[in-house]
Design an enzyme around this catalytic site. Structure first.
Site, PDB file in Angstrom:
ATOM      1  N   THR A  24      16.843   0.535 -11.299  1.00 13.77           N
ATOM      2  CA  THR A  24      15.933   1.676 -11.328  1.00 13.77           C
ATOM      3  C   THR A  24      15.568   1.989  -9.881  1.00 13.77           C
ATOM      4  O   THR A  24      15.337   1.093  -9.072  1.00 13.77           O
ATOM      5  CB  THR A  24      14.721   1.451 -12.268  1.00 13.77           C
ATOM      6  OG1 THR A  24      14.052   2.689 -12.464  1.00 13.77           O
ATOM      7  CG2 THR A  24      13.745   0.412 -11.748  1.00 13.77           C
ATOM      8  N   CYS A  30       4.716   3.245 -10.311  1.00 11.39           N
ATOM      9  CA  CYS A  30       5.250   2.801 -11.599  1.00 11.39           C
ATOM     10  C   CYS A  30       5.577   1.315 -11.494  1.00 11.39           C
ATOM     11  O   CYS A  30       5.759   0.784 -10.407  1.00 11.39           O
ATOM     12  CB  CYS A  30       6.530   3.549 -11.942  1.00 11.39           C
ATOM     13  SG  CYS A  30       6.326   5.327 -12.088  1.00 11.39           S
ATOM     14  N   HIS A  47      11.025   1.180 -16.756  1.00 11.11           N
ATOM     15  CA  HIS A  47      10.352   1.836 -15.624  1.00 11.11           C
ATOM     16  C   HIS A  47       9.160   2.594 -16.217  1.00 11.11           C
ATOM     17  O   HIS A  47       9.312   3.699 -16.728  1.00 11.11           O
ATOM     18  CB  HIS A  47      11.366   2.772 -14.950  1.00 11.11           C
ATOM     19  CG  HIS A  47      10.865   3.483 -13.732  1.00 11.11           C
ATOM     20  ND1 HIS A  47      11.699   3.792 -12.682  1.00 11.11           N
ATOM     21  CD2 HIS A  47       9.645   3.960 -13.374  1.00 11.11           C
ATOM     22  CE1 HIS A  47      11.002   4.441 -11.741  1.00 11.11           C
ATOM     23  NE2 HIS A  47       9.760   4.562 -12.149  1.00 11.11           N
TER      24      HIS A  47
END
Lengths: 162, 216
Positions: A24, A30, A47
């Site tokens: 990711t 996040c 994520h």
């Protein structure tokens, strides 16, 4: 990047079997939740943007929230042959991208994402093996299904493997 | 009320209003920039669109491309934040125009020194403030901007900040893509200051802005 590397987008989650790998890109505030079962050689990566689906009215996307993403991620991995009791976790992200003197809860969302993740991992009895969190910079992560190694890359900070 | 989301609530006329606000805001910001560097600037009509989370970073060259983000938090009658984002090339050409120095090519691309950083901070601050003051004038709403904060990092990491705010009400981000182009002059290099504004009001504030403009 490897040919068999699958990209997990923002508010997204995926699970793979070895020799697969997941990545990711640019985790900011996040949180990236990496789970793996080294015995079954299955890995899953989420994520997530927000800590708690119950505080938000628009919560149809389960991957957006730490609580709902964790349930789905574990279930998806179990479908590939992983066992909850063998799962281990590594997490990254939850940065505070802008240097506010943040007392406002909205602005320390990174911390809240991390707190929620750690709390849930405890509830699910999944040991937390590594934590590359906080600070003020973005991170790209890669998770390998064969042995659960977790690679973290940041701008100007090189590469770290945990 | 069950699940509702901002992208369903907003219709085309709302977007048109936001586009109009964006045009005025950008025009003010461009004027401020023109005065600041004493050059002529041009701007095309801004683009306003809802972008899915998975695609936000494509707007700025991809998730891992390094960009400069300037963020101001807004309080007063409206709660939220306002950002100005620019690609590294824009930031480089701005600092060069201000400081009149060529950078050392040995340095890493993302590294700015203190002077360069404060130029970026100040330009961002002036542009965001003029944008907000234009909005304040149009809506008769009072906006209180904070001091500016700068982050130079991967596009997706910087964009996670507005995406998370929008994430509370929608699965998309409202982008106002504004380009500000500084024209070449004799003996002076072309300066490209294209970038994006992102206004991130909370849902309540969004409707307050629309109501103030007579849109229901």
């Amino acid at each position: 990047m490897l040919a068999n590397m699958i990209i997990v987008g923002m508010a997204d989650l995926k699970a793979v079997k070895a020799p697969g790998a997941l990545t990711t890109l640019g985790l900011g505030s996040c949180v990236g939740i990496a789970l793996y079962d080294a015995k079954a050689q299955v890995a899953g990566l989420a994520h997530c943007m927000l800590p708690d689906s119950k505080q938000i009215q628009n919560n149809s996307n389960v991957a957006k929230f730490v609580d709902t993403a964790m349930i789905k991620l574990i279930a998806d991995m179990e479908k590939l042959g992983a066992k909850r009791m063998n799962m281990k976790a590594k997490i990254a992200g939850g940065a505070q991208m802008f240097a506010f003197n943040a007392t406002n809860d909205n602005l320390r969302i990174g911390d809240r994402n991390i707190e929620a993740t750690i709390k849930l991992l405890k509830q699910y009895n999944i040991p937390l093996m590594a934590k590359e969190c906080g600070e003020n910079y973005g991170r790209t992560v890669e998770l390998f299904a064969d042995d659960g190694r977790f690679v973290i890359k940041s701008v100007g900070r090189g590469v770290k493997t945990v | 009320m069950g699940s509702f989301s901002a992208d369903k609530i907003f219709n085309d006329s709302h977007l048109d209003v936001m586009k109009e606000l964006g045009s005025m805001g950008t025009a003010h910001a461009a004027t401020a920039l023109a005065k600041l560097i004493n050059r002529k600037v041009t701007m095309p009509v801004p683009n306003v669109s809802w972008i899915e989370f998975s695609n936000v970073a494509d707007f700025m060259g991809g998730p891992e491309s390094i960009i400069v983000g300037i963020l101001v938090s807004v309080t007063g009658q409206i709660q939220g934040m306002m950002m100005f984002l620019m690609p590294m090339e824009s930031a480089r050409s701005l600092t060069k125009a201000f400081l009149g120095k060529e950078r050392d090519t040995q340095e890493e691309d993302y590294a700015f020194d203190d002077m360069e950083r404060s130029v970026i901070e100040e330009v961002g601050n002036i542009m965001i403030s003029s944008y907000l003051s234009s909005m304040a004038g149009l809506t008769n709403i009072n906006f209180k901007p904070s001091v500016p904060f700068v982050s130079i990092d991967m596009a997706q990491a910087i964009l996670s900040v507005p995406a998370i705010e929008f994430g509370k009400m929608a699965d998309r981000v409202l982008f106002l893509e504004s380009q500000i182009q500084v024209q070449a002059e004799e003996g002076k290099a072309d300066v490209d200051c294209s970038g994006c504004f992102i206004l991130v009001p909370n849902l309540h504030s969004f409707f307050r802005i629309l109501r103030a403009l007579g849109v229901e």
